[in-house]
Design a protein around this motif. Structure first.
Motif, mmCIF file in Angstrom:
data_model
loop_
_atom_site.group_PDB
_atom_site.id
_atom_site.type_symbol
_atom_site.label_atom_id
_atom_site.label_comp_id
_atom_site.label_asym_id
_atom_site.label_seq_id
_atom_site.Cartn_x
_atom_site.Cartn_y
_atom_site.Cartn_z
ATOM 1 N N THR A 41 0.481 -0.753 -0.033
ATOM 2 C CA THR A 41 -0.086 0.008 0.148
ATOM 3 C C THR A 41 0.539 1.245 0.044
ATOM 4 O O THR A 41 0.411 2.074 -1.278
ATOM 5 C CB THR A 41 -1.116 0.131 0.942
ATOM 6 O OG1 THR A 41 -1.290 -0.906 0.920
ATOM 7 C CG2 THR A 41 -1.670 1.278 1.256
ATOM 8 N N LEU A 42 1.550 1.398 0.420
ATOM 9 C CA LEU A 42 2.683 2.275 0.728
ATOM 10 C C LEU A 42 3.567 2.482 -0.445
ATOM 11 O O LEU A 42 4.054 3.279 -0.913
ATOM 12 C CB LEU A 42 3.890 2.118 2.286
ATOM 13 C CG LEU A 42 2.894 2.675 3.519
ATOM 14 C CD1 LEU A 42 3.659 2.262 4.652
ATOM 15 C CD2 LEU A 42 1.961 3.777 4.006
ATOM 16 N N ARG A 43 3.818 1.453 -0.879
ATOM 17 C CA ARG A 43 4.525 1.172 -1.875
ATOM 18 C C ARG A 43 3.837 1.997 -2.959
ATOM 19 O O ARG A 43 4.467 3.255 -4.264
ATOM 20 C CB ARG A 43 5.169 0.220 -2.284
ATOM 21 C CG ARG A 43 6.549 -0.196 -1.444
ATOM 22 C CD ARG A 43 7.429 -1.601 -2.387
ATOM 23 N NE ARG A 43 7.272 -1.777 -4.023
ATOM 24 C CZ ARG A 43 6.539 -2.658 -4.011
ATOM 25 N NH1 ARG A 43 5.863 -4.080 -2.891
ATOM 26 N NH2 ARG A 43 6.991 -3.417 -5.425
ATOM 27 N N LEU A 61 2.231 9.433 -6.141
ATOM 28 C CA LEU A 61 2.586 10.973 -4.936
ATOM 29 C C LEU A 61 3.475 11.565 -6.209
ATOM 30 O O LEU A 61 3.918 12.555 -6.373
ATOM 31 C CB LEU A 61 3.197 11.103 -3.899
ATOM 32 C CG LEU A 61 2.168 11.157 -2.445
ATOM 33 C CD1 LEU A 61 2.677 10.628 -0.779
ATOM 34 C CD2 LEU A 61 1.266 12.406 -2.805
ATOM 35 N N PHE A 62 4.015 10.834 -6.560
ATOM 36 C CA PHE A 62 5.747 10.131 -7.553
ATOM 37 C C PHE A 62 4.770 11.213 -9.374
ATOM 38 O O PHE A 62 5.302 11.656 -9.381
ATOM 39 C CB PHE A 62 6.714 9.058 -7.777
ATOM 40 C CG PHE A 62 7.483 9.320 -8.219
ATOM 41 C CD1 PHE A 62 8.760 10.011 -8.512
ATOM 42 C CD2 PHE A 62 6.982 8.834 -10.417
ATOM 43 C CE1 PHE A 62 9.616 9.988 -9.524
ATOM 44 C CE2 PHE A 62 8.177 8.942 -11.301
ATOM 45 C CZ PHE A 62 10.089 9.701 -10.351
ATOM 46 N N GLU A 63 3.615 10.183 -9.368
ATOM 47 C CA GLU A 63 3.110 10.597 -10.663
ATOM 48 C C GLU A 63 2.430 11.752 -10.595
ATOM 49 O O GLU A 63 2.086 12.367 -12.007
ATOM 50 C CB GLU A 63 2.139 9.157 -11.166
ATOM 51 C CG GLU A 63 2.814 8.365 -11.288
ATOM 52 C CD GLU A 63 3.781 8.194 -12.736
ATOM 53 O OE1 GLU A 63 3.359 9.054 -13.365
ATOM 54 O OE2 GLU A 63 5.027 7.161 -12.902
ATOM 55 N N GLY A 64 2.520 12.716 -9.212
ATOM 56 C CA GLY A 64 1.479 13.824 -9.676
ATOM 57 C C GLY A 64 0.338 13.936 -8.751
ATOM 58 O O GLY A 64 -0.167 15.026 -8.978
ATOM 59 N N LEU A 72 8.508 4.755 5.436
ATOM 60 C CA LEU A 72 7.617 4.987 3.872
ATOM 61 C C LEU A 72 6.234 5.507 4.484
ATOM 62 O O LEU A 72 5.837 6.224 3.645
ATOM 63 C CB LEU A 72 6.889 3.464 3.617
ATOM 64 C CG LEU A 72 7.942 2.537 3.096
ATOM 65 C CD1 LEU A 72 7.571 0.855 3.445
ATOM 66 C CD2 LEU A 72 8.833 3.240 1.858
ATOM 67 N N LEU A 73 5.931 5.346 5.426
ATOM 68 C CA LEU A 73 4.696 6.800 5.798
ATOM 69 C C LEU A 73 5.740 7.870 5.842
ATOM 70 O O LEU A 73 4.543 9.283 5.583
ATOM 71 C CB LEU A 73 4.205 6.253 7.438
ATOM 72 C CG LEU A 73 2.750 6.880 7.271
ATOM 73 C CD1 LEU A 73 1.619 6.575 6.584
ATOM 74 C CD2 LEU A 73 2.097 6.850 8.681
ATOM 75 N N LYS A 74 6.536 8.439 6.848
ATOM 76 C CA LYS A 74 6.782 9.555 7.332
ATOM 77 C C LYS A 74 7.019 10.391 5.273
ATOM 78 O O LYS A 74 6.835 11.194 5.195
ATOM 79 C CB LYS A 74 8.005 10.024 7.770
ATOM 80 C CG LYS A 74 7.723 9.737 8.982
ATOM 81 C CD LYS A 74 9.250 8.961 9.976
ATOM 82 C CE LYS A 74 8.629 9.238 11.331
ATOM 83 N NZ LYS A 74 10.030 9.042 12.128
ATOM 84 N N ALA A 75 7.388 8.783 4.459
ATOM 85 C CA ALA A 75 8.297 9.649 3.346
ATOM 86 C C ALA A 75 6.754 10.147 2.312
ATOM 87 O O ALA A 75 6.966 10.582 1.836
ATOM 88 C CB ALA A 75 9.073 8.794 2.440
ATOM 89 N N SER A 76 5.529 9.080 2.410
ATOM 90 C CA SER A 76 4.841 9.619 1.673
ATOM 91 C C SER A 76 4.425 11.909 2.447
ATOM 92 O O SER A 76 3.771 11.376 1.619
ATOM 93 C CB SER A 76 3.302 8.541 2.173
ATOM 94 O OG SER A 76 4.015 7.653 1.931
#
Length: 123
Positions: A21-23, A29-32, A70-74
Motif C-alpha cells: 500500500t505504501l509503495r 505521489l511521484f506521478e503527481g 515509508l509513511l513519513k516519506a508519503s
C-alpha cells in the motif's frame, strides 16, 4: 491530477499488504496525484512512532520494510494521512504516539474522502 483515496486495514508487519500500500501511495505521489491515506483496523499501528522491525525470518541480512519510514516519506511527499480514532483507541494508540503529519480522525472523514475522490483503492 486526480485525487486517490487509499484505504488499508492490514497490520504493518506479518503480511506485506501495508508495505505494498505504501509503495502504491509513493508511486501515485511521484506521478503527481493527490493522495488521501486512511488507516483503520490493525493498519493504525503503521502510524506509531519508534518502529524498529528486525530481520526477516530465514534471511540473515534482510530487514523488514520499515512502515514508519515509508509513511513519513508519503507525508513528506504530500499524502494526507488519517487514522481511525475508534481503531486507534482500541489498540491504546494516542495522537501523541503518531508520526508527525498523521492525525486521528473518524469514519466521517473517510466518507468525505471517498465522496470527493476521483478513485478509491482498498488494500
Amino acid at each position: 491530477m486526480p485525487t486517490i483515496t487509499v484505504i488499508v486495514g492490514e497490520p504493518p508487519y506479518g503480511k506485506e499488504r501495508l508495505y505494498t500500500t505504501l509503495r502504491f501511495v509513493l508511486a501515485a505521489l511521484f506521478e503527481g496525484h493527490a493522495v488521501n491515506l486512511f488507516l483503520f483496523e490493525d493498519a493504525v499501528m503503521a502510524g506509531k512512532q519508534g518502529q524498529e522491525p528486525k530481520e526477516m525470518p530465514f534471511l540473515v541480512d534482510e530487514r523488514m520494510p520499515n512502515c514508519e519510514e515509508l509513511l513519513k516519506a508519503s507525508i513528506t511527499q504530500g499524502a494526507q494521512v488519517k487514522v481511525c480514532g475508534v481503531c486507534a483507541a482500541g489498540r491504546g494508540l494516542t495522537q501523541d504516539e503518531l508520526v508527525e503529519g498523521a492525525e486521528i480522525s473518524s469514519m466521517q472523514t473517510l466518507v468525505q474522502w471517498v465522496i470527493g475522490a476521483d478513485k478509491v483503492v482498498s488494500f
